[in-house]
Design an enzyme around this catalytic site. Structure first.
Site, PDB file in Angstrom:
ATOM      1  N   ASP A 172      18.015  41.385  -3.682  1.00 60.54           N
ATOM      2  CA  ASP A 172      19.019  42.613  -3.353  1.00 60.54           C
ATOM      3  C   ASP A 172      19.855  43.179  -4.452  1.00 60.54           C
ATOM      4  O   ASP A 172      20.354  44.044  -4.417  1.00 60.54           O
ATOM      5  CB  ASP A 172      19.998  42.038  -2.260  1.00 60.54           C
ATOM      6  N   SER A 173      19.343  42.707  -5.564  1.00 61.43           N
ATOM      7  CA  SER A 173      19.656  43.292  -7.050  1.00 61.43           C
ATOM      8  C   SER A 173      19.198  44.719  -7.174  1.00 61.43           C
ATOM      9  O   SER A 173      19.528  45.372  -7.763  1.00 61.43           O
ATOM     10  CB  SER A 173      19.059  42.464  -8.244  1.00 61.43           C
ATOM     11  N   LYS A 178      14.873  34.314   0.653  1.00 59.81           N
ATOM     12  CA  LYS A 178      15.892  33.534  -0.197  1.00 59.81           C
ATOM     13  C   LYS A 178      17.086  34.038   0.524  1.00 59.81           C
ATOM     14  O   LYS A 178      17.468  35.080   1.127  1.00 59.81           O
ATOM     15  CB  LYS A 178      15.938  34.075  -1.431  1.00 59.81           C
ATOM     16  N   ASP A 230      14.654  38.886  -0.280  1.00 60.83           N
ATOM     17  CA  ASP A 230      15.988  38.554  -0.417  1.00 60.83           C
ATOM     18  C   ASP A 230      16.701  38.964   1.022  1.00 60.83           C
ATOM     19  O   ASP A 230      16.495  40.077   1.494  1.00 60.83           O
ATOM     20  CB  ASP A 230      16.752  38.868  -1.406  1.00 60.83           C
ATOM     21  N   GLU A 267      21.592  32.909   0.286  1.00 61.76           N
ATOM     22  CA  GLU A 267      22.580  32.447  -0.763  1.00 61.76           C
ATOM     23  C   GLU A 267      23.602  31.423   0.290  1.00 61.76           C
ATOM     24  O   GLU A 267      23.938  31.611   1.199  1.00 61.76           O
ATOM     25  CB  GLU A 267      23.615  33.478  -1.213  1.00 61.76           C
ATOM     26  N   GLU A 279      22.310  30.139 -10.194  1.00 61.88           N
ATOM     27  CA  GLU A 279      22.933  31.408 -10.942  1.00 61.88           C
ATOM     28  C   GLU A 279      24.256  31.031 -11.636  1.00 61.88           C
ATOM     29  O   GLU A 279      24.902  30.516 -11.013  1.00 61.88           O
ATOM     30  CB  GLU A 279      22.730  32.526 -10.156  1.00 61.88           C
TER      31      GLU A 279
HETATM   32  O1  KIV Z   1      18.928  39.767  -6.121  1.00 62.54           O
HETATM   33  C1  KIV Z   1      18.474  39.145  -7.343  1.00 62.54           C
HETATM   34  O2  KIV Z   1      17.810  39.637  -8.096  1.00 62.54           O
HETATM   35  C2  KIV Z   1      18.776  37.765  -7.376  1.00 62.54           C
HETATM   36  C3  KIV Z   1      18.372  37.256  -8.385  1.00 62.54           C
HETATM   37  C4  KIV Z   1      19.284  37.086  -9.634  1.00 62.54           C
HETATM   38  C5  KIV Z   1      17.838  35.597  -8.456  1.00 62.54           C
HETATM   39  O3  KIV Z   1      19.203  37.058  -6.366  1.00 62.54           O
END
Ligand code: KIV
Length: 303
Positions: free
Chosen positions: A45-46, A114, A84, A116, A183
């Protein structure tokens, strides 16, 4: 082409060859990551920060994550593609979590998801595992908790916080995640978690002891706005290279050097001659007779 990497294969890499993970958000970035030998491509989600120009990741939606995941999987990468889960897509109930994760898998083509957080996520992780969706955990500096953390801060610097992180990691490992992203944590904390948990750890700002490393594509390649966190190693200055290339294009446009003969389409000589005659008024349109048949045949061959 060998079969794509699977989540169980990543789990089995614990303590073995370091796991190579990088983010990607569309077909070109995924193609680069895959050709470079990524084991895991994270559609993070970056994307909010590095592609969509947003200040944080909180506004990302499931639809947007599906859109980017589908773009990545469209190239049929060898790497495992992890989608994500955006903020609030896995916080309200196990049912919502499975429905949203299912969209990343079914509509986006991801091989895993993924999310969090630690113990609070256990009911969701259990539901995902029941639905046969492999889960990657993410602990430490979790960007979706920016407001709760009071900013983007390294986590686990104090012994008590570090101890808590280790126990969160143990809980995720026991819940059956196939890997854990660590992280923004001190190297000692990452080292202890890596030694303790059966799932491989993948570090980003977590020191060298992890079972693998991940970086954000745009940070690694110098495609951002110039400021990167301390933990990033920038391997290229693609923004600089791209600016120089676009400047060269503009200079060639100004000088008339672009486009050149090789970049230009030409008419067959006969068509050009007839067009000139038409323009000068020495021929009339529509053309009739064998001359025009010949001309049309020439044009068909050119196209
Ligand atoms: O969203 C993302 O890019 C991430 C990485 C920094 C692990 O969660």
């Amino acid at each position: 082409m060998p079969a794509p990497v699977t989540a169980p294969e990543i789990l089995a890499r614990k303590g073995g060859d370091k796991i190579r993970m990088i983010t990607a958000y569309d077909a070109p970035t995924a193609r680069i990551a895959d050709r470079a030998g990524a084991d895991v491509i994270l559609v993070g989600d970056s994307v909010a920060n590095v592609v969509l120009g947003r200040g944080d990741t909180l506004a990302m939606t499931v639809d947007e994550m599906v859109y980017h995941t589908r773009a990545v999987t469209s190239i049929e990468p060898h790497a495992l593609v992890v989608g994500d889960m955006p903020w609030l897509s896995y916080h309200t109930s196990p049912e919502d979590t499975v429905r949203n994760a299912g969209r990343l898998v079914r509509d986006g083509g991801a091989g895993a998801i993924k999310l969090e957080g630690g113990r609070k996520r256990l009911p969701m992780i259990e539901a995902l595992r029941d639905a046969e969706i492999p889960v990657m955990g993410h602990l430490g500096l979790t960007p979706q908790s920016v407001h709760a953390m009071g900013g983007y801060r390294v986590q686990g610097r104090q012994a008590a916080d570090a101890y808590e992180l280790i126990s969160e990691a143990r809980a995720l490992g026991d819940a059956g995640v196939f890997a854990i992203v660590l992280e923004g944590v001190p190297d000692l904390v990452a080292e202890m978690i890596t030694a303790e948990v059966a799932a491989p750890t993948i570090g980003i700002g977590a020191g060298p002891a992890c079972d693998g490393q991940v970086l954000v594509f745009h940070d690694l390649l110098g495609l951002g706005n110039g400021s990167v966190p301390k933990f990033v190693r920038q391997y290229a200055d693609l923004a600089g290279t791209a600016i120089a290339a676009v400047e060269a294009f503009f200079a060639d446009v100004q000088s008339g050097d672009f486009p050149g003969d090789a970049e230009t389409y030409h008419m067959p000589a006969e068509s050009a001659a007839i067009l000139r005659e038409l323009k000068e008024g020495t021929a009339t349109y529509p053309l009739v007779g064998p001359e025009s048949d010949h001309l049309l045949a020439d044009e068909a061959m050119e196209s």
